[in-house]
Motif scaffolding. Structure first.
Motif, PDB file in Angstrom:
ATOM      1  N   TYR B  17      43.064 127.482  46.542  1.00 40.09           N
ATOM      2  CA  TYR B  17      43.304 126.364  45.916  1.00 40.09           C
ATOM      3  C   TYR B  17      44.204 125.635  46.660  1.00 40.09           C
ATOM      4  O   TYR B  17      44.443 124.466  46.855  1.00 40.09           O
ATOM      5  CB  TYR B  17      43.651 126.791  44.463  1.00 40.09           C
ATOM      6  CG  TYR B  17      43.706 125.459  43.498  1.00 40.09           C
ATOM      7  CD1 TYR B  17      42.564 124.968  42.911  1.00 40.09           C
ATOM      8  CD2 TYR B  17      44.967 124.809  43.414  1.00 40.09           C
ATOM      9  CE1 TYR B  17      42.731 123.871  42.124  1.00 40.09           C
ATOM     10  CE2 TYR B  17      45.165 123.749  42.507  1.00 40.09           C
ATOM     11  CZ  TYR B  17      43.989 123.127  42.132  1.00 40.09           C
ATOM     12  OH  TYR B  17      44.306 122.168  41.358  1.00 40.09           O
ATOM     13  N   ILE B  20      42.950 123.751  49.489  1.00 40.59           N
ATOM     14  CA  ILE B  20      42.421 122.544  49.193  1.00 40.59           C
ATOM     15  C   ILE B  20      43.282 121.296  48.553  1.00 40.59           C
ATOM     16  O   ILE B  20      43.352 120.249  48.943  1.00 40.59           O
ATOM     17  CB  ILE B  20      41.331 122.689  47.694  1.00 40.59           C
ATOM     18  CG1 ILE B  20      40.311 123.338  48.338  1.00 40.59           C
ATOM     19  CG2 ILE B  20      41.013 121.549  46.995  1.00 40.59           C
ATOM     20  CD1 ILE B  20      39.325 124.267  47.194  1.00 40.59           C
ATOM     21  N   GLN B  21      44.530 121.824  47.649  1.00 38.49           N
ATOM     22  CA  GLN B  21      45.620 120.991  47.378  1.00 38.49           C
ATOM     23  C   GLN B  21      46.282 120.236  48.718  1.00 38.49           C
ATOM     24  O   GLN B  21      46.469 119.370  48.653  1.00 38.49           O
ATOM     25  CB  GLN B  21      46.589 121.771  46.647  1.00 38.49           C
ATOM     26  CG  GLN B  21      46.148 121.970  45.248  1.00 38.49           C
ATOM     27  CD  GLN B  21      46.175 120.594  44.284  1.00 38.49           C
ATOM     28  OE1 GLN B  21      46.252 119.686  45.030  1.00 38.49           O
ATOM     29  NE2 GLN B  21      46.083 120.977  43.058  1.00 38.49           N
ATOM     30  N   HIS B  24      44.331 117.827  50.013  1.00 34.79           N
ATOM     31  CA  HIS B  24      44.508 116.470  49.145  1.00 34.79           C
ATOM     32  C   HIS B  24      45.771 115.842  49.508  1.00 34.79           C
ATOM     33  O   HIS B  24      45.948 114.664  49.708  1.00 34.79           O
ATOM     34  CB  HIS B  24      44.335 116.946  47.705  1.00 34.79           C
ATOM     35  CG  HIS B  24      43.040 117.051  47.178  1.00 34.79           C
ATOM     36  ND1 HIS B  24      42.410 116.178  46.459  1.00 34.79           N
ATOM     37  CD2 HIS B  24      42.124 117.926  47.350  1.00 34.79           C
ATOM     38  CE1 HIS B  24      41.346 116.643  46.093  1.00 34.79           C
ATOM     39  NE2 HIS B  24      40.949 117.573  46.724  1.00 34.79           N
ATOM     40  N   GLN B  25      46.930 116.696  49.557  1.00 36.60           N
ATOM     41  CA  GLN B  25      47.975 116.140  50.059  1.00 36.60           C
ATOM     42  C   GLN B  25      48.139 115.274  51.421  1.00 36.60           C
ATOM     43  O   GLN B  25      48.419 114.228  51.231  1.00 36.60           O
ATOM     44  CB  GLN B  25      49.347 117.221  49.836  1.00 36.60           C
ATOM     45  CG  GLN B  25      49.628 117.703  48.662  1.00 36.60           C
ATOM     46  CD  GLN B  25      50.370 116.878  47.655  1.00 36.60           C
ATOM     47  OE1 GLN B  25      50.641 115.827  48.068  1.00 36.60           O
ATOM     48  NE2 GLN B  25      50.442 117.571  46.297  1.00 36.60           N
TER      49      GLN B  25
END
Lengths: 133, 62
Positions: B17, B20-21, B24-25
């Motif tokens: 996770y 993935i974050q 995104h960041q």
């Protein structure tokens, strides 16, 4: 009890990590961002299921019986439902909330008893993440 | 043993996770436009679908 604590900690940590939509996005772009976050959550659940399927749990020697922690049948449930939900998200990003929540519910209903015990806490954590978007 | 396994799995989930974050960041840290966001969304979805399809292909239904 320990599992509940772990899931609570997980949900707390990832909820705190959840980013806010970039200010440069329009309202329509923000909805796409939310759909992307929802897709990432489903992708993580799927990734977890596949990882659980790769881990083998073996009986005490001299027995040589080994089996995946998450069975192929249960992993197939997760991968199939997530895949279907992702394809729906592709077509209707605005419906991310209903699509993802429905997918998590379907997974929970279709798993067998062993799968429920292994995956349900993570489904609950995923729902917590979705609720935070 | 069970607690250790759960802890390990929790770490795997958290690591995935966070990755993935982080992706995104990296993408959203700049002044991302609606068009770029849409392109990223489509690419991400295709990536997750591909992972599932690869697993299904390797594990045909008996």
């Amino acid at each position: 009890m320990k599992k509940s604590i772990l899931v609570f900690v997980f949900a707390f940590v990832v909820s705190g990590c959840a980013a806010h939509a970039p200010g440069s996005l329009s309202p329509a772009g923000t909805k796409i961002w939310q759909a992307d976050q929802a897709a990432a959550t489903l992708g993580t659940v799927q990734h977890l299921a596949i990882a659980l399927n790769m881990v083998q749990r073996c009986a005490t020697p001299p027995s040589t019986n080994c089996a995946p922690v998450l069975s192929d049948a249960n992993t197939r449930v997760v991968v199939t439902v997530v895949g279907s939900a992702l394809r729906t998200l592709q077509q209707v990003p605005d419906g991310w909330k209903v699509t993802t929540s429905t997918a998590l519910t379907q997974i929970g209903m279709q798993l067998d008893a062993a799968g429920k015990g292994q995956v349900t806490p993570y489904l609950q954590a995923a729902q917590t993440i979705l609720n935070s978007l | 043993m069970y607690a250790a396994l759960i802890t390990q799995l929790f770490a795997v989930f958290l690591e995935a996770y966070r990755k993935i974050q982080a992706d995104h960041q990296a993408a959203t840290g700049a002044q991302i436009t609606d068009e770029e966001m849409l392109a990223k969304f489509k690419a991400d979805i295709n990536k997750y679908i591909a992972e599932g399809d690869a697993w299904l292909a390797a594990h045909p239904k008996p």
